[in-house]
Design an enzyme around this catalytic site. Structure first.
Site, PDB file in Angstrom:
ATOM      1  CD1 TRP A   1      -2.245  -2.084   1.951  1.00  0.00           C
ATOM      2  CD2 TRP A   1      -2.981  -1.241   0.011  1.00  0.00           C
ATOM      3  NE1 TRP A   1      -3.280  -2.875   1.500  1.00  0.00           N
ATOM      4  CE2 TRP A   1      -3.750  -2.386   0.324  1.00  0.00           C
ATOM      5  CE3 TRP A   1      -3.262  -0.541  -1.170  1.00  0.00           C
ATOM      6  CZ2 TRP A   1      -4.781  -2.844  -0.502  1.00  0.00           C
ATOM      7  CZ3 TRP A   1      -4.286  -0.998  -1.994  1.00  0.00           C
ATOM      8  CH2 TRP A   1      -5.037  -2.135  -1.649  1.00  0.00           C
TER       9      TRP A   1
ATOM     10  CG  ASP B   1      -3.144   4.138   4.164  1.00  0.00           C
ATOM     11  OD1 ASP B   1      -4.214   3.974   4.784  1.00  0.00           O
ATOM     12  OD2 ASP B   1      -2.809   3.440   3.182  1.00  0.00           O
TER      13      ASP B   1
ATOM     14  CE  LYS C   1      -8.585  -2.837   4.309  1.00  0.00           C
ATOM     15  NZ  LYS C   1      -7.851  -1.994   3.378  1.00  0.00           N
TER      16      LYS C   1
HETATM   17  C1  LIG Z   1      -7.153  -1.664   2.280  1.00  0.00           C
HETATM   18  C2  LIG Z   1      -6.072  -0.679   2.310  1.00  0.00           C
HETATM   19  C3  LIG Z   1      -5.924   0.294   1.305  1.00  0.00           C
HETATM   20  C4  LIG Z   1      -6.796   0.340   0.081  1.00  0.00           C
HETATM   21  O1  LIG Z   1      -8.036   0.839   0.338  1.00  0.00           O
HETATM   22  P1  LIG Z   1      -9.101   1.075  -0.838  1.00  0.00           P
HETATM   23  O2  LIG Z   1     -10.189   1.784  -0.102  1.00  0.00           O
HETATM   24  O3  LIG Z   1      -9.479  -0.255  -1.367  1.00  0.00           O
HETATM   25  O4  LIG Z   1      -8.468   1.928  -1.871  1.00  0.00           O
HETATM   26  C5  LIG Z   1      -4.909   1.218   1.459  1.00  0.00           C
HETATM   27  N1  LIG Z   1      -4.078   1.198   2.505  1.00  0.00           N
HETATM   28  C6  LIG Z   1      -4.187   0.271   3.472  1.00  0.00           C
HETATM   29  C7  LIG Z   1      -3.243   0.292   4.631  1.00  0.00           C
HETATM   30  C8  LIG Z   1      -5.185  -0.689   3.411  1.00  0.00           C
HETATM   31  O5  LIG Z   1      -5.305  -1.615   4.377  1.00  0.00           O
END
Ligand SMILES: *Cc1c(COP(=O)(O)O)cnc(C)c1O
Length: 359
Positions: A99, A166, A190
């Site tokens: 990511w 993030d 999540k």
């Molecule tokens: C799941 C995830 C993403 C991607 O998220 P999307 O909403 O599918 O774009 C980005 N960063 C992390 C740390 C994630 O767990």
């Protein structure tokens, strides 16, 4: 048979949030019209938006000067929206997984990216700690929880430049000191709700300094409004996702807020890691001090490598869902987000013990 949901995202949600969403789809706020069919300018909807923002502010103790936005496109859209808003010339990134790597790729469209440390050498099984954040960077970007590899930064670090995180997969799992961050963003799917919405917590004074033109939808300032009614309502917001987010935040508050969530999450993670460390069949993949309390990754120990498929089947027959590891790590991953009950973790541990005793 009872199912225990360990999916990495989308994933388990608080039961009561799902139930109220079902009710609201039938009849939203006693209007006689369903949530998916109302206008987003309905007063009842404007109240949901406002309450959702208030819940974020209350739960995370968000100080003045920050805004909470709900935007479409998931975390991946933030990978480019963020540098579009913040990068003047150069940004620093910590590369702790796939990511982070994707975020780096998008940032390069806007300027120079300085990857100041990476754990790619060991398949992202640890969080690099030995690095210097360049003082001339416009911001420093981190991924606090690496969903795929099960590593997590357990504290809010100090940064001489605005810190950007993030937090897709560990937001709301512990209290955080918002004042240490310039921007926090993530996809909701999540810990905060279903897919379809991203949360962005942004310090307003960082905006509008790039000197570049910026598309309206990409500009955070477009979604910040003087009028409470228009905040995150420049275009049609993802009403369903925000509604479930609202119900999920209410649930977190009822559990006692983030201190309580943190205690609960640490307890669940300890139960599972203790078993991984005790059981001769399994080994954890993440460096011990960086182990995530959200995503627990483990593989069969060398001697029992050939038993992987057998354990997966054994566990599946006992109701475990979503424990197959990401293809880049292999083995198993149990995602034990906020809404994952302790019973699910205990059931998985029992399953590991039963499998061991029949080997
Ligand atoms: C799941 C995830 C993403 C991607 O998220 P999307 O909403 O599918 O774009 C980005 N960063 C992390 C740390 C994630 O767990």
């Amino acid at each position: 048979m009872e199912k225990y949901n360990f999916n990495a995202g989308p994933c388990v949600l608080p039961r009561q949030a799902v139930e109220s969403a079902i009710d609201a789809i039938r009849n939203f706020d006693n209007t006689g019209i369903g949530l998916l069919e109302i206008s987003h300018r309905t007063p009842g909807w404007e109240r949901v938006m406002q309450e959702t923002r208030e819940l974020w502010k209350e739960l995370l103790n968000i100080p003045e000067g920050y805004h909470v936005l709900f935007l479409g496109g998931g975390a991946s859209t933030q990978f480019f929206t963020l540098p579009a808003n913040l990068m003047k010339k150069k940004a620093a990134y910590l590369q702790t997984g796939v990511w982070a790597k994707k975020a780096i790729k998008e940032a390069k469209f806007y300027g120079e990216v300085d990857v100041i440390a990476s754990s790619e050498d060991k398949n992202y099984s640890y969080i690099p700690k030995d690095y210097t954040i360049p003082a001339d960077a416009d911001y420093f970007h981190i991924t606090t929880n690496n969903t795929i590899y099960g590593t997590e930064l357990h504290e809010d670090i100090d940064s001489p430049v605005p810190l950007v995180a993030d937090m897709s997969s560990d937001i709301l799992s512990r209290p955080i000191d918002i004042s240490k961050y310039g921007v926090i963003y993530g996809g909701a799917q999540k810990n905060v709700g279903p897919a379809g919405v991203a949360f962005v917590i942004v310090r307003e004074d960082l905006l509008g300094q790039t000197g570049r033109p910026i598309q309206s939808m990409v500009d955070y300032r477009t979604h910040i409004s003087d009028s409470e009614k228009n905040q995150s309502m420049f275009n049609t917001p993802p009403v369903f996702s925000v509604f479930v987010m609202h119900e999920t935040l209410k649930w977190v508050k009822e559990q006692g807020g983030l201190e309580a969530m943190h205690k609960f999450n640490k307890e669940k993670a300890a139960i599972l890691y203790d078993e991984i460390d005790r059981n001769k069949l399994f080994v954890g993949t993440a460096a011990t001090e960086d182990r995530s309390i959200m995503n627990v990754c483990f593989v069969m120990s060398d001697k029992y490598k050939d038993k992987e498929g057998e354990f997966l089947q054994f566990a599946t027959e006992r109701g475990m869902v979503g424990i197959k590891g990401h293809r880049s790590v292999g083995g198993f991953r149990a995602s034990i987000y906020n809404a994952c009950p302790k019973e699910a973790v205990e059931a998985l541990v029992k399953c590991m013990q039963d499998f061991e005793s029949q080997i």
